[in-house]
Design a protein around this motif. Structure first.
Motif, short mmCIF file in Angstrom:
data_model
loop_
_atom_site.label_atom_id
_atom_site.label_comp_id
_atom_site.label_asym_id
_atom_site.label_seq_id
_atom_site.Cartn_x
_atom_site.Cartn_y
_atom_site.Cartn_z
N VAL A 38 20.79 -33.16 -18.26
CA VAL A 38 20.88 -34.48 -18.87
C VAL A 38 19.61 -35.27 -18.55
N GLU A 39 19.33 -36.25 -19.40
CA GLU A 39 18.19 -37.13 -19.17
C GLU A 39 18.68 -38.56 -19.34
N ASP A 40 18.33 -39.43 -18.39
CA ASP A 40 18.80 -40.80 -18.52
C ASP A 40 17.79 -41.62 -19.33
N THR A 41 18.12 -42.88 -19.53
CA THR A 41 17.28 -43.71 -20.39
C THR A 41 15.91 -43.97 -19.77
N GLN A 42 15.79 -43.82 -18.43
CA GLN A 42 14.50 -44.03 -17.77
C GLN A 42 13.60 -42.81 -17.87
N GLY A 43 14.17 -41.69 -18.28
CA GLY A 43 13.37 -40.47 -18.37
C GLY A 43 13.52 -39.54 -17.18
N HIS A 44 14.49 -39.81 -16.31
CA HIS A 44 14.75 -38.88 -15.21
C HIS A 44 15.69 -37.80 -15.70
N ARG A 45 15.38 -36.56 -15.30
CA ARG A 45 16.21 -35.45 -15.75
C ARG A 45 17.02 -34.87 -14.58
N PHE A 46 18.29 -34.62 -14.82
CA PHE A 46 19.19 -34.16 -13.75
C PHE A 46 19.95 -32.92 -14.19
N TRP A 47 20.47 -32.23 -13.21
CA TRP A 47 21.33 -31.09 -13.47
C TRP A 47 22.70 -31.42 -12.89
N LEU A 48 23.66 -31.66 -13.76
CA LEU A 48 25.01 -32.01 -13.31
C LEU A 48 25.94 -30.85 -13.60
N PHE A 49 27.02 -30.76 -12.85
CA PHE A 49 28.05 -29.80 -13.25
C PHE A 49 29.44 -30.33 -13.00
N ARG A 50 30.33 -29.84 -13.83
CA ARG A 50 31.73 -30.18 -13.64
C ARG A 50 32.39 -28.99 -12.98
N CYS A 51 33.09 -29.25 -11.92
CA CYS A 51 33.72 -28.17 -11.16
C CYS A 51 35.18 -28.08 -11.59
N GLY A 52 35.54 -26.97 -12.20
CA GLY A 52 36.93 -26.79 -12.64
C GLY A 52 37.07 -27.04 -14.13
N LEU A 53 38.08 -26.40 -14.73
CA LEU A 53 38.32 -26.54 -16.17
C LEU A 53 39.63 -27.28 -16.35
N TYR A 54 39.63 -28.22 -17.30
CA TYR A 54 40.86 -28.97 -17.55
C TYR A 54 41.96 -28.03 -18.04
N GLY A 55 43.12 -28.14 -17.42
CA GLY A 55 44.28 -27.42 -17.89
C GLY A 55 44.29 -25.93 -17.59
N ARG A 56 43.17 -25.38 -17.11
CA ARG A 56 43.14 -23.93 -16.87
C ARG A 56 42.96 -23.59 -15.41
#
Lengths: 276, 479
Positions: B447-465
């Motif tokens: 992802v990149e925010d409006t300031q131009g910083h780029r990040f690596w995010l993750f979601r841990c776990g799957l909904y419902g599964r």
């Protein structure tokens, strides 16, 4: 007669203080982007100290990325030169010295990330030390080794020990060995420095790819100080890993990167991008 | 007098000469001893202190030979064949050792014999001196059978049989003796009589090559030590050259005149036998010592040893610069490692794993050949798909994201709100189910925010599964 002698003595003093600037092509490496290269007179000097400053803590990654780009530029082989590449380009080892404490704040160097920037992680010697004193000492030791391609010394904040004398010492050592030394600093206070150039780095929004995906690494760089020329210019650069050089993106609206096997898109609003 | 607790009663464990003259001896109850000599000086026995002293003396004995074995609780065995000429013969060596140890205030009994068992038994039960080869039987003949150090039952049995001295056993046929008293008794007997020899197990690894220098007058000045070290490294490197070897580990031992020894080790990333490199390595190592080398009243001997031999091509002038440059970098790694320790100077090796934090390994640069490792190539035409800086461990962030698997719209990290302008994902990385705690599926987003910083995010776990709470983490920062 007296005046002439005075001038001669002063010249000597100036010569001793001012580093001799060798003019050969081998003593410089180009960034690749026209603007900065022209301002620098053909590229950054090899045997010199360059200070890279992250404007704020969130820009630490951008500054590290810019540094990595400079290391790659300094060690890249001229296209087509093959085995007869200039000696300076054949040295490709990079020493990167970091503070263990800084890793909590801005993260560890990730080898796969370096690879994605275009630097084979096998070339890197990564040194993790406790404090600025040790880092400077190790930096002096490393910059003395002529066989390296580049040395990065990363120091967060503004420790007292990193003063004009320390930077002068590093600068002289770099001049002696002919290896570029990048002093990477995360939000320091303004202070005297003997660096040949000083850059301020900010992250810049990238040019989006299809489906609004973040694009190539983009930097907003300011040449704060330049010993042998004008300073104060500002550029927006992109790191092109495949060509191993910095580029100035077109200044107009963000465009979609052109690809030979896909039709050029115009809106940049596609839903999908082929990735991986 | 030293006392020890035995069966809940304080008993005398050992006495010094003056106490012995007063009629006290080991085994006596402390109360009895006190009754006889009321103002006796009694100390509790400290086996650890004894052992430490023995180890200290053993270290010091290294000056005579590198092969020193401990013979608990109070003995040392030295293998001196091959080093006697340095001291002018066996008798002179023994006199030197006795003289110096007496100078430290220790009482010693020394025996030189051609087998280990013979020497140590004679030292403990007989007297002292030199036993020539072939003389063992005569020298040991008068020893009591107690010298065999058998258990109580067998001692009683021997005494009942009227066998009081070694001589009584030496001439008897061995087979009936073995049947009656056990095979181990026969083994000990033949050991004492010098018929078989038992190899020593030395306290420290024996260096394959070493050079040493002794000084009639102890030296203490830094220049003197430097000059001596120069000479030693030259000798050692010449020897290594002759055998076509190079060492990976080096040890310098400094013997101080007052009996203290100091060992300093240095590692090398490649088989080393270059004199200047070796000198530089040790200079760096000595500078980095937390407690510097203290010459005290001076060193009277310095030894430099090499371990971990590997074949090394004979030194020659290399005309290609590439090779010289590789050497120079290896040299730099050695010096930095000597100063900051192997853990501080590292390089990266790839690992076969899709889990990002497991996909690379940090290893000491001194033990690896990083430039030979194969890393996957980055895909041409793609932006960087992995972050340059990784947060270890990943840090929790608050996000607003589309459920179930849309990219985040905004997130808060370190109290700063980032509005997301561009995003790509998910890149799904499944947990390694064969591990003990595989964790959950992760969906990574660039992802990149409006300031131009780029990040690596993750979601841990799957909904419902997947069971458990769904959480968002930040794992890295892109340039």
């Amino acid at each position: 007669m007296d005046a002439r002698r005075h001038i001669h003595a002063l010249r000597k003093v100036i010569d001793a203080v001012q580093p001799a600037v060798p003019a050969s092509a081998e003593s410089r490496f180009a960034l690749g982007a026209n603007g900065p290269d022209r301002a620098l007179g053909g590229g950054l000097q090899r045997g010199a100290l360059h200070e890279i400053i992250a404007a704020g803590q969130p820009d630490a990654a951008a500054a590290a990325g810019f540094c990595a780009g400079l290391c790659i530029s300094a060690t890249r082989r001229a296209p087509g030169a093959g085995a007869r590449a200039p000696a300076a380009a054949r040295r490709h080892g990079v020493v990167w010295i970091r503070q263990v404490y800084g890793e909590m704040e801005s993260g560890k160097l990730y080898p796969h990330g370096l690879r994605e920037m275009g630097m084979p992680p096998g070339r890197l010697i990564h040194i993790r030390l406790k404090d600025a004193t040790e880092i400077l000492r190790a930096g002096m030791e490393a910059i003395g080794c002529k066989a390296l391609g580049a040395v990065v010394v990363e120091i967060p904040g503004s420790p007292k020990i990193l003063d004009l004398t320390a930077t002068r010492r590093l600068s002289l050592a770099a001049e002696k060995s002919g290896v570029p030394l990048f002093l990477l600093r995360i939000c320091p206070q303004a202070e005297g420095s003997a660096a040949t150039t000083r850059w301020q780095i900010r992250s810049a929004p990238s040019r989006a790819l299809e489906a609004n995906a973040p694009g190539l690494a983009a930097f907003d760089i300011t040449l704060l100080r330049h010993r042998a020329g004008p300073a104060g210019q500002r550029w927006r650069l992109e790191w092109d890993r495949d060509a191993q050089l910095f580029r100035e993106p077109a200044l107009s609206r963000p465009v979609v990167s052109l690809s030979p096997d896909r039709p050029a898109a115009s809106s940049g609003k596609e839903e999908w991008r082929r990735a991986g | 007098m030293v006392t020890t607790r035995h069966n809940n009663a304080m008993r005398v464990a050992a006495v010094d000469r003056r106490a012995a003259l007063l009629g006290l001896k080991a085994g006596l109850a402390l109360a009895d001893a006190r009754a006889r000599v009321p103002d006796i000086d009694a100390h509790e026995h400290q086996p650890e202190a004894d052992q430490a002293l023995l180890a200290h003396v053993a270290d010091w004995c290294d000056r005579y030979t590198p092969v020193v074995a401990e013979d608990l609780p109070d003995g040392l065995t030295l293998e001196i064949s091959g080093s006697t000429h340095l001291f002018g013969g066996e008798a002179a060596l023994m006199a030197d050792l006795r003289g110096r140890l007496k100078g430290f205030g220790l009482s010693v009994r020394t025996v030189i014999a051609s087998t280990t068992d013979c020497a140590r038994t004679l030292a403990r039960f007989g007297g002292q001196g030199l036993v020539a080869r072939g003389e063992e039987k005569r020298a040991c003949a008068s020893l009591p059978v107690g010298a065999l150090q058998l258990d109580q039952d067998r001692m009683v049995a021997l005494r009942r049989a009227g066998l009081a001295r070694i001589a009584d056993l030496a001439e008897r046929p061995r087979k009936p003796l073995a049947a009656r008293f056990g095979v181990d008794m026969i083994e000990r007997l033949s050991g004492i009589l010098g018929e078989v020899d038992r190899p020593l197990s030395p306290r420290r690894p024996i260096p394959e090559f070493s050079a040493e220098q002794r000084f009639a007058d102890p030296i203490g000045l830094a220049e003197d030590i430097g000059a001596a070290f120069d000479a030693l490294s030259r000798d050692l490197c010449e020897t290594l050259e002759k055998y076509g070897k190079g060492g990976r580990r080096f040890e310098a031992v400094f013997f101080r005149a007052d009996g203290a020894t100091r060992r300093i080790q240095a590692l090398s990333g490649r088989p080393l036998r270059d004199r200047t490199a070796l000198k530089r390595l040790f200079t760096t190592r000595l500078e980095a010592l937390a407690d510097p080398l203290d010459p005290g009243f001076g060193f009277d001997m310095i030894r430099l040893s090499a371990f971990g031999m590997e074949a090394a091509a004979p030194a020659q002038v290399h005309f290609e610069r590439e090779h010289a440059e590789e050497e120079a970098v290896a040299d730099l790694i050695d010096r930095l490692t000597a100063r900051y320790g192997p853990a501080a100077v590292e390089c990266f090796l790839p690992e076969e794993s899709h889990v990002p934090e497991r996909a690379a390994r940090h290893v000491p640069a001194i033990s690896a050949m990083p430039w030979k490792s194969g890393w996957p190539e980055a895909l041409p035409g793609e932006p960087p798909l992995r972050p340059l800086l990784m947060l270890c461990p990943a840090q929790l962030v608050e996000t607003v994201a589309m459920v179930p698997d849309g990219p985040p719209l905004r997130f808060r990290w370190r109290r700063v709100l980032h509005e997301i302008a561009r995003a790509e994902g998910p890149e799904r990385i499944a947990p390694e189910w064969w591990r003990k705690e595989p964790g959950q599926t992760r969906d990574y987003y660039r992802v990149e925010d409006t300031q131009g910083h780029r990040f690596w995010l993750f979601r841990c776990g799957l909904y419902g599964r997947e069971a458990g709470e769904i959480r968002w983490y930040i794992h890295g920062l892109f340039a």
